[in-house]
Design an enzyme around this catalytic site. Structure first.
Site, short mmCIF file in Angstrom:
data_model
loop_
_atom_site.label_atom_id
_atom_site.label_comp_id
_atom_site.label_asym_id
_atom_site.label_seq_id
_atom_site.Cartn_x
_atom_site.Cartn_y
_atom_site.Cartn_z
N HIS A 352 -2.09 6.00 5.78
CA HIS A 352 -1.60 4.81 5.08
C HIS A 352 -1.49 3.58 5.97
O HIS A 352 -1.12 2.52 5.48
CB HIS A 352 -0.23 5.09 4.46
N LYS A 540 9.09 -7.15 -0.43
CA LYS A 540 8.46 -5.99 0.19
C LYS A 540 9.28 -5.60 1.41
O LYS A 540 10.24 -6.29 1.76
CB LYS A 540 7.01 -6.28 0.60
N ARG A 541 8.93 -4.51 2.03
CA ARG A 541 9.61 -4.11 3.26
C ARG A 541 9.50 -5.22 4.30
O ARG A 541 8.47 -5.88 4.39
CB ARG A 541 8.96 -2.82 3.78
N LYS A 546 3.90 -8.16 7.95
CA LYS A 546 3.84 -8.67 6.57
C LYS A 546 4.10 -10.18 6.53
O LYS A 546 3.92 -10.82 5.51
CB LYS A 546 4.83 -7.91 5.69
N THR A 648 0.66 -2.17 -2.80
CA THR A 648 0.68 -1.91 -4.24
C THR A 648 1.50 -2.98 -4.96
O THR A 648 1.33 -3.19 -6.15
CB THR A 648 1.28 -0.53 -4.56
N LYS A 652 1.09 -4.86 -8.77
CA LYS A 652 2.16 -5.00 -9.76
C LYS A 652 2.31 -6.46 -10.18
O LYS A 652 2.50 -6.77 -11.36
CB LYS A 652 3.48 -4.46 -9.20
#
Length: 798
Positions: A352, A540-541, A546, A648, A652
């Site tokens: 992942h 998100k995390r 990120k 993901t 969404k």
């Protein structure tokens, strides 16, 4: 089940549990009675489904994951089983409001982010598609922590989800299995057969709890098995009798610690030891249960790969490899070659991430201390692997060392999976290409047929059908309800592009969702945001790659522009963040602190308050995502290219009409293939450009413009209420080892350009709503149903 039957079952359950009828019950009593009725209904369906697939001798998949971010279950199960309307009306007749009961349903926070949510999406889809599937994880007593922001700093509080969530669990104490830690191993030969005996070990009993998983539009029900750690003898009577009361309970407390908390901090040896114990408990208990059930039906393990597929979801369950070998060798008298053949054909592995901290490595000392027999088997796997690699690569010691399972005093869990699993997959086309050409290239060269791509997908019926009912109803009206079983039907929406009535309806629905989110923010944050402003969302995390930091720097840049020209034609914007940082990840916590400081600074400036708002919504979780995502207009997917495996959240947002601003990273590449340049906002370097810049010697200071320097100076000046010198240093100097490791500075100018493009597009409401429509219509390919079918066909051979 009709309304009359529902009322009868609810009253029976309530009387049995609490000695009263539903019309006399409190909200908590009504909630537990309703959940019990649904759990029993799922149990009946589960028995029928299990009977049918066993009679047919169907192959089963077992999905091993340290995380299952299930979220709330009540509405999901009612929706999937087609019972929401029936029970809403039944409860109303009984004087109960189903909305109040939904609010009592806790998030089962058994995950930290996308990895766990993906696992749950896949279990939903596997069930909806009638595949026999069982998930295995740990019954974390506290799951992921509750996040509270105190004076701008993240604090972690226990998340006692079992206080209400235990109603969904069915304990199976008679099915408990023994897991052994520590001790020593004796080895000998008896009549030519290799024998081992482990002694001096400590025993933990793993008790399974069944959590039933419903699927949309089907009678099938699968289960998620959650293991809880207990001691076989939970009370030391001798210690208690001599007055040593603490010692009498100590051993049991230490055993139960294994299933206490998801991802204990591992910046100390105790945390590392606990994490390793968690992983071994999951793998050993699950494999023992799988083999026991298989032998009960078939009487042999020879056909295990033909009837069972065991999937390793990221490296956390990599101990499945040596543990399956142990069970075959030690418990079932297979020879090494036979056991290895069965193991290889049974196990498969999804990678992942390419992030180094996720490619787990354990010190040999710790690994051997906790699992001496597993270490011996791992050594033998590595010895045989090295023989094969030398036959292929010769004496290229650098390459051999890179590919080894054990090297430099470490056990490499990703390499353990690569050495054993018959199939290995990435989770987006770009990510898989990076695995093949980058970190796993040497393995790929030897057996390229083992490496495939399966792009991630989402359980869209939850993220669209349940989270956005108004949009779902509009889609039903326009294209029929076939899309709820086949997401590709969403593409029929394209014929309504430029249809004024449909665009107006889409805009109205988006505005209603924004109002709902604005009301939540007003209640939770005490901040009034304008639903007519552009909602730009990054949830998100929290991780540096990120690049929440890039978003924050641009917000301050925009703030400066507005201050310099307050009467300019500014598009009012609301920037919304939600994220949890791992408890020991100080840099991530500093970034949260910066977001909160910027929020306070911007929101209290009268000059910009009507044009710019910033909100950090604390305790981001699945149920909160279901409110935020339908309201988002801009979806921030801005990781540095080459680091996000897939994502993901981007899917969404897309299916709810959010338009992506992002780099060509992860599944953004495939989103771009679907919607084209004109329906998303691309910026930044490509993955190969990032790599080339690193090799050329990246110096972030060469990319700092006067506008960006002004922003960075704000972070160190104290104007935000505190100084963020460490964050600026991490972007501009080598004080932390590498300056700007995720190239935030290099991509800033192009990100600011893309944000100007966002403002221009949003000013043209017809254009922007058409972009939203196209994103909804082209989102079908990102259904978890499609992903699961690819796994079933290409990897599991179901």
């Amino acid at each position: 089940m009709n309304k009359k039957q529902a009322i009868e079952r609810l009253n029976q359950a309530c009387m049995r549990l609490f000695g009263c009828n539903m019309d006399e019950a409190t909200d908590k009593q009504a909630y537990k009675a309703l959940c019990t009725v649904l759990r029993n209904e799922m149990y009946d369906r589960r028995r029928a489904f299990k009977k049918s697939y066993k009679e047919e001798g169907r192959k089963q998949v077992y999905y091993m994951s340290m995380e299952f971010l299930v979220g709330t279950s009540l509405r999901n199960n009612l929706y999937n089983m087609g019972l929401e309307k029936t029970f809403t009306e039944a409860l109303k007749d009984l004087g109960q409001d189903i909305t109040a009961l939904y609010e009592l349903d806790p998030d089962a926070g058994l995950g930290n982010g996308g990895l766990g949510r993906l696992a749950s999406c896949y279990m939903d889809s596997l069930t909806g598609l009638d595949y026999p599937a069982t998930g295995f994880s740990i019954r974390y007593e506290f799951g992921i922590f509750k996040q509270q922001i105190v004076d701008g700093w993240q604090m972690e509080l226990p998340d006692n989800w079992l206080q209400m969530g235990d109603v969904w669990l069915v304990p199976k104490e008679d099915d408990a299995v023994e897991v052994r830690f520590g001790g020593e191993v004796n080895e000998w030969y008896d009549n030519g057969k290799f024998k081992i005996a482990q002694h001096g070990y400590s025993t933990v009993m793993a008790v399974p709890y069944n959590f039933y998983i419903s699927g949309y539009g089907t009678q099938s029900v699968n289960k998620l098995v959650l293991w809880s750690a207990k001691l076989p003898q939970s009370f030391d009577m001798a210690a208690f009798s001599r007055g040593d009361y603490v010692r009498a309970l100590e051993q049991n407390t230490m055993a139960e610690t294994i299933s206490k908390v998801l991802y204990p901090a591992d910046d100390h040896i105790q945390g590392k030891r606990l994490r390793l114990k968690q992983q071994y408990l999951l793998c050993s208990a699950s494999l023992q249960a799988i083999l026991r059930e298989h032998k009960k039906k078939y009487g042999t393990l020879d056909n295990l790969p033909d009837k069972v597929a065991i999937h390793i979801n990221d490296t956390h369950p990599a101990l499945c490899v040596p543990e399956l070998m142990r069970l075959l060798l030690d418990e079932n008298d297979y020879g090494w070659d036979e056991a290895w053949d069965i193991t290889r054909r049974t196990l498969s592995y999804t990678n992942h991430t390419v992030m180094s901290e996720a490619l787990e490595r354990w010190s040999v000392e710790l690994y051997k201390e906790q699992m001496p027999r597993i270490y011996a088997i791992t050594q033998e796997i590595n010895r045989r692997l090295m023989e094969k690699l030398r036959a292929y690569y010769g004496n290229d010691e650098g390459k051999l060392n890179w590919m080894a399972v054990i090297a430099n005093g470490e056990v490499r869990m990703a390499n353990l999976c690569l050495a054993a699993c018959h199939m290995v997959n990435g989770v987006s086309q770009l990510h898989t290409d990076i695995l093949k050409e980058g970190i796993f290239h040497d393995y790929y060269q030897i057996t390229p047929e083992r490496f495939i791509n399966v792009t991630n997908g989402i359980a869209y019926r939850r993220w669209l059908g349940q989270a956005n009912p108004e949009l779902t109803d509009l889609l039903r009206e326009l294209i029929g309800d076939g899309f709820l079983k086949d997401a590709n039907d969403l593409e029929k929406l394209l014929k309504y592009k430029n249809d004024a009535r449909v665009l107006a309806e889409l805009a109205r629905i988006k505005h209603d969702n924004k109002v709902r989110l604005a009301n939540y923010i007003a209640k939770a944050n005490g901040v009034k945001v304008d639903p007519n402003s552009l909602f730009d969302v990054q949830v998100k995390r929290l991780h540096e790659y990120k690049r929440q930091m890039l978003n924050v720097l641009h917000i301050l840049h925009l703030y400066n522009q507005i201050k310099d020209n307050p009467n300019g034609p500014w598009q009012p914007r609301t920037f919304i963040f939600g994220a949890k940082a791992s408890a020991g990840y100080i840099r991530a916590k500093q970034i949260i602190s910066l977001i909160v400081a910027v929020s306070n600074f911007v929101n209290n400036d009268h000059d910009v308050r009507d044009k710019l708002k910033v909100v950090f919504v604390e305790d981001y979780r699945v149920s909160l995502a279901e409110i935020i995502i339908p309201a988002a207009e801009i979806s921030e997917q801005i990781s540095v290219a080459g680091k996000e495996a897939s994502g993901t959240g981007n899917m969404k947002f897309m299916i709810n009409g959010g338009v992506t601003i992002g780099t060509l990273d992860g599944a953004n590449v495939e989103i771009h293939q679907q919607v084209g340049d004109e329906n998303m906002f691309l910026f930044g370097m490509h993955a190969d450009e990032v790599e080339n810049l690193w090799r050329a010697g990246y110096d972030p200071n060469r990319f700092i413009t006067p506008e960006l320097r002004r922003v960075l100076d704000m972070l160190t000046s104290g104007i935000l209420g505190q100084r963020f010198d460490d964050l600026v240093a991490s972007l501009t100097t080598n004080r932390f080892g590498v300056a700007d490791a995720y190239m935030t500075i290099a991509d800033f100018n192009d990100y600011a350009r893309a944000q100007r493009d966002v403002a221009a597009a949003y000013a043209d409401k017809t254009r922007f709503t058409n972009m939203s429509l196209v994103n909804i219509a082209k989102a079908g390919i990102f259904s978890a149903d499609r992903s699961v079918k690819e796994y079933a066909d290409k990897i599991w051979n179901l």
